[in-house]
Design an enzyme around this catalytic site. Structure first.
Site, PDB file in Angstrom:
ATOM      1  N   LYS A  57      47.528  12.744  70.930  1.00 31.52           N
ATOM      2  CA  LYS A  57      48.985  12.874  70.937  1.00 31.52           C
ATOM      3  C   LYS A  57      49.543  12.593  72.330  1.00 31.52           C
ATOM      4  O   LYS A  57      50.498  11.827  72.493  1.00 31.52           O
ATOM      5  CB  LYS A  57      49.396  14.286  70.492  1.00 31.52           C
ATOM      6  N   CYS A  73      49.393  19.034  72.439  1.00 33.53           N
ATOM      7  CA  CYS A  73      48.816  20.254  71.855  1.00 33.53           C
ATOM      8  C   CYS A  73      48.369  19.968  70.427  1.00 33.53           C
ATOM      9  O   CYS A  73      48.975  19.167  69.735  1.00 33.53           O
ATOM     10  CB  CYS A  73      49.856  21.373  71.777  1.00 33.53           C
ATOM     11  N   ASP A  74      47.346  20.644  70.012  1.00 36.99           N
ATOM     12  CA  ASP A  74      46.993  20.630  68.600  1.00 36.99           C
ATOM     13  C   ASP A  74      46.199  21.892  68.279  1.00 36.99           C
ATOM     14  O   ASP A  74      45.619  22.521  69.174  1.00 36.99           O
ATOM     15  CB  ASP A  74      46.194  19.401  68.192  1.00 36.99           C
ATOM     16  N   GLN A  75      46.211  22.223  67.004  1.00 39.23           N
ATOM     17  CA  GLN A  75      45.561  23.462  66.568  1.00 39.23           C
ATOM     18  C   GLN A  75      44.735  23.185  65.323  1.00 39.23           C
ATOM     19  O   GLN A  75      45.160  22.443  64.440  1.00 39.23           O
ATOM     20  CB  GLN A  75      46.645  24.492  66.264  1.00 39.23           C
TER      21      GLN A  75
END
Length: 197
Positions: A57, A73-75
């Protein structure tokens, strides 16, 4: 501040965390297909996947804004050694909560900083989340109350709202759970001279 800051995320929760911390930051949604990227990356652990998706991203936005510091950010959510993705509709959300009921799952939240298409810094934080045993009638009641906005959450909950009622125990940082490990990010900003020491 010396560099323009861009958050490569469409999440209003992440943007609010940044704003509440006193930082001024533009928001640019990353133009990537997360599931396609995940397939290309192959068999990664949930922790590694959170980091790599955050990187993809940030890289995409950084290529469009090379002089800015871009935060990605990623989760990922891991339940019993498998990665779960966001529910596709309210029926899927209902079954997701049934699946999580009475069990412990893990959230891995990756955060990275990119500049000029290159990784400057990265971090992954973990939260251990135990959902209480849920009555199916309560799940229906809960989903009716929170509405379709809950589909933006991989676990079909927002702990900053009524989703907190689903939990028996939480071990981890609030910011990690919401989707942005803010304290490590702020520490790195200080090291980089982006914000005042």
């Amino acid at each position: 501040m010396t560099d323009e800051l861009i958050l490569a995320s469409s999440s209003p929760f992440r943007a609010r965390l940044i704003k509440n911390a006193g930082l001024s930051m533009k928001v640019e949604n990353a133009k990537i297909d997360e599931r396609c990227v995940e397939k290309k990356l192959g068999n990664l652990s949930p922790r590694e996947l959170a980091q790599k998706l955050a990187e993809e991203k940030a890289r995409e936005v950084s290529m469009r804004f090379p002089q800015a510091l871009v935060i990605g950010c990623d989760q990922t959510l891991e339940l019993e050694c498998k990665i779960l993705h966001k529910p596709i509709d309210m029926d899927d959300a209902y079954h997701r909560l049934l699946e999580l009921s009475g069990k412990t799952h893990y959230l891995y939240t990756g955060v990275v900083i990119f500049k000029n298409g290159h990784l400057v810094w990265g971090h992954v934080a973990t939260a251990k989340m135990t959902i209480r045993l849920l009555d199916p009638r309560f799940i229906n009641y809960y989903l009716t109350r929170v509405g379709a906005g809950i589909l933006a959450s991989v676990g079909a909950y927002h702990i900053e709202g009524e989703g907190i009622q689903l939990f028996e125990k939480i071990e981890g940082d609030y910011f990690t759970i919401v989707g942005l490990p803010l304290l490590p990010l702020l520490n790195e900003f200080r090291k980089l001279g982006v914000i005042n020491v």
